[in-house]
Design a protein around this motif. Structure first.
Motif, PDB file in Angstrom:
ATOM      1  N   ALA A 218     -49.912 -12.344   9.564  1.00  0.00           N
ATOM      2  CA  ALA A 218     -50.359 -12.799  10.874  1.00  0.00           C
ATOM      3  C   ALA A 218     -50.904 -14.219  10.793  1.00  0.00           C
ATOM      4  N   ARG A 219     -51.650 -14.544   9.723  1.00  0.00           N
ATOM      5  CA  ARG A 219     -52.191 -15.883   9.572  1.00  0.00           C
ATOM      6  C   ARG A 219     -51.070 -16.905   9.392  1.00  0.00           C
ATOM      7  N   ALA A 220     -50.030 -16.535   8.647  1.00  0.00           N
ATOM      8  CA  ALA A 220     -48.902 -17.446   8.444  1.00  0.00           C
ATOM      9  C   ALA A 220     -48.179 -17.711   9.758  1.00  0.00           C
ATOM     10  N   THR A 221     -48.058 -16.669  10.598  1.00  0.00           N
ATOM     11  CA  THR A 221     -47.415 -16.838  11.901  1.00  0.00           C
ATOM     12  C   THR A 221     -48.220 -17.794  12.764  1.00  0.00           C
ATOM     13  N   ARG A 222     -49.534 -17.620  12.769  1.00  0.00           N
ATOM     14  CA  ARG A 222     -50.379 -18.506  13.561  1.00  0.00           C
ATOM     15  C   ARG A 222     -50.308 -19.942  13.047  1.00  0.00           C
ATOM     16  N   LEU A 223     -50.211 -20.114  11.744  1.00  0.00           N
ATOM     17  CA  LEU A 223     -50.152 -21.443  11.156  1.00  0.00           C
ATOM     18  C   LEU A 223     -48.958 -22.228  11.690  1.00  0.00           C
ATOM     19  N   LYS A 224     -47.823 -21.559  11.869  1.00  0.00           N
ATOM     20  CA  LYS A 224     -46.630 -22.215  12.380  1.00  0.00           C
ATOM     21  C   LYS A 224     -46.795 -22.646  13.831  1.00  0.00           C
ATOM     22  N   ARG A 225     -47.709 -22.036  14.555  1.00  0.00           N
ATOM     23  CA  ARG A 225     -47.879 -22.332  15.971  1.00  0.00           C
ATOM     24  C   ARG A 225     -49.057 -23.255  16.252  1.00  0.00           C
ATOM     25  N   SER A 226     -49.752 -23.775  15.232  1.00  0.00           N
ATOM     26  CA  SER A 226     -50.961 -24.556  15.474  1.00  0.00           C
ATOM     27  C   SER A 226     -50.637 -26.008  15.806  1.00  0.00           C
ATOM     28  N   GLY A 227     -51.620 -26.694  16.396  1.00  0.00           N
ATOM     29  CA  GLY A 227     -51.468 -28.113  16.685  1.00  0.00           C
ATOM     30  C   GLY A 227     -50.694 -28.430  17.937  1.00  0.00           C
ATOM     31  N   PHE A 228     -50.830 -27.628  19.001  1.00  0.00           N
ATOM     32  CA  PHE A 228     -50.128 -27.933  20.257  1.00  0.00           C
ATOM     33  C   PHE A 228     -50.958 -27.468  21.442  1.00  0.00           C
ATOM     34  N   THR A 229     -50.667 -28.044  22.580  1.00  0.00           N
ATOM     35  CA  THR A 229     -51.290 -27.634  23.837  1.00  0.00           C
ATOM     36  C   THR A 229     -50.434 -28.131  24.996  1.00  0.00           C
TER      37      THR A 229
ATOM     38  N   VAL B 154     -38.548 -24.346  39.433  1.00  0.00           N
ATOM     39  CA  VAL B 154     -39.623 -23.391  39.706  1.00  0.00           C
ATOM     40  C   VAL B 154     -40.910 -23.712  38.943  1.00  0.00           C
ATOM     41  N   GLY B 155     -40.910 -24.794  38.176  1.00  0.00           N
ATOM     42  CA  GLY B 155     -42.127 -25.130  37.460  1.00  0.00           C
ATOM     43  C   GLY B 155     -42.029 -26.470  36.766  1.00  0.00           C
ATOM     44  N   MET B 156     -43.207 -27.019  36.457  1.00  0.00           N
ATOM     45  CA  MET B 156     -43.282 -28.312  35.786  1.00  0.00           C
ATOM     46  C   MET B 156     -44.464 -28.299  34.847  1.00  0.00           C
ATOM     47  N   GLY B 157     -44.479 -29.194  33.860  1.00  0.00           N
ATOM     48  CA  GLY B 157     -45.627 -29.275  32.978  1.00  0.00           C
ATOM     49  C   GLY B 157     -45.516 -30.398  31.976  1.00  0.00           C
ATOM     50  N   TRP B 158     -46.604 -30.591  31.224  1.00  0.00           N
ATOM     51  CA  TRP B 158     -46.652 -31.548  30.122  1.00  0.00           C
ATOM     52  C   TRP B 158     -47.212 -30.845  28.899  1.00  0.00           C
ATOM     53  N   SER B 159     -46.742 -31.213  27.739  1.00  0.00           N
ATOM     54  CA  SER B 159     -47.264 -30.649  26.497  1.00  0.00           C
ATOM     55  C   SER B 159     -47.268 -31.718  25.421  1.00  0.00           C
ATOM     56  N   LEU B 160     -47.985 -31.471  24.346  1.00  0.00           N
ATOM     57  CA  LEU B 160     -47.991 -32.386  23.215  1.00  0.00           C
ATOM     58  C   LEU B 160     -48.289 -31.617  21.952  1.00  0.00           C
ATOM     59  N   ALA B 161     -47.903 -32.208  20.819  1.00  0.00           N
ATOM     60  CA  ALA B 161     -48.114 -31.584  19.520  1.00  0.00           C
ATOM     61  C   ALA B 161     -48.642 -32.615  18.541  1.00  0.00           C
ATOM     62  N   ALA B 162     -49.320 -32.138  17.517  1.00  0.00           N
ATOM     63  CA  ALA B 162     -49.924 -33.038  16.541  1.00  0.00           C
ATOM     64  C   ALA B 162     -48.888 -33.857  15.794  1.00  0.00           C
ATOM     65  N   ASN B 163     -47.648 -33.360  15.709  1.00  0.00           N
ATOM     66  CA  ASN B 163     -46.627 -34.100  14.957  1.00  0.00           C
ATOM     67  C   ASN B 163     -46.005 -35.230  15.762  1.00  0.00           C
TER      68      ASN B 163
END
Length: 226
Positions: free
Chosen positions: A88-99, A192-201
């Protein structure tokens, strides 16, 4: 299937007779960030939902007579300790650094067919952001929650206001953040939708990247015909 085809045919016939199609507007305001009710149309998300430590919020900023929305926080690639085993921790690690921030569900359909460009007035931090549009498609049944996601990179000019324009043909079809080469064209009549996102990379070129603070100030979004 026949009922869906008939309903879609009626919808297109009504649309063809609408004033917007006969005399298409050169621009239309899609969103403004000037009040609390404007901001309630948006949802903020981040890697914190998966065990990350990124912090993000959307709030009002009042500067004299001008009120805008500020999407800001702190990007983190750190992982929270605790729940779950090593997998579970490894899975979360792959998803970190974004919003990101996106329109809330139930906003309805935006018909952008009269336009060829999305314009936004923003004040940035020099980071790369991904601007996203979600559309219904001819394949998926409207209202089922099955959408296509189209994305384009933009860079938010640092420490100044700017009107950033993104032609609709620059948006590329994606799946879970990966660009797909399918040849499929966007259906601009069913946004039907719009948004903005960014990642640490970061993004595809030079710009601010890595963990740390971010700030994207939003004034308005328009559809343009240029």
């Amino acid at each position: 299937m026949l009922r869906r085809f008939v309903a879609r045919s009626i919808e297109l016939t009504k649309k063809a007779l609408s004033p917007d199609m006969i005399y298409p507007p050169s621009e239309r305001e899609l969103f403004r960030f000037a009040s609390e009710s404007d901001l309630r149309r948006w949802v903020v998300y981040s890697d914190s939902q998966y065990g990350g430590q990124t912090e993000a919020s959307l709030s009002l900023n009042v500067d004299g007579r001008n009120t805008t929305g500020v999407f800001a926080g702190h990007l983190s690639t750190e992982i929270s300790e605790g729940k779950g085993g090593s997998l579970a921790r490894a899975t979360r690690l792959k998803r970190s650094g974004f919003t990101g921030v996106r329109t809330a569900d139930g906003e309805g359909v935006m018909d952008l067919e009269p336009f060829n460009t999305i314009a936004m007035r923003i004040h940035g931090d020099g980071r790369w952001y991904i601007c996203s549009l979600r559309t219904d498609s001819w394949v998926n049944t409207p209202g089922t929650g099955q959408y296509n996601t189209w994305q384009a990179y933009i860079i938010a000019p640092k420490d100044r206001w700017a009107v950033v324009k993104v032609p609709l043909d620059r948006y590329m079809l994606t799946w879970r953040g990966k660009f797909l080469k399918t040849g499929m064209e966007m259906n601009p009549a069913r946004v039907v939708g719009m948004g903005w996102s960014l990642a640490a990379n970061g993004g595809p070129g030079e710009g601010v990247s890595g963990p740390g603070p971010f700030r994207l100030e939003l004034d308005w979004v328009q559809g343009l015909r240029e």
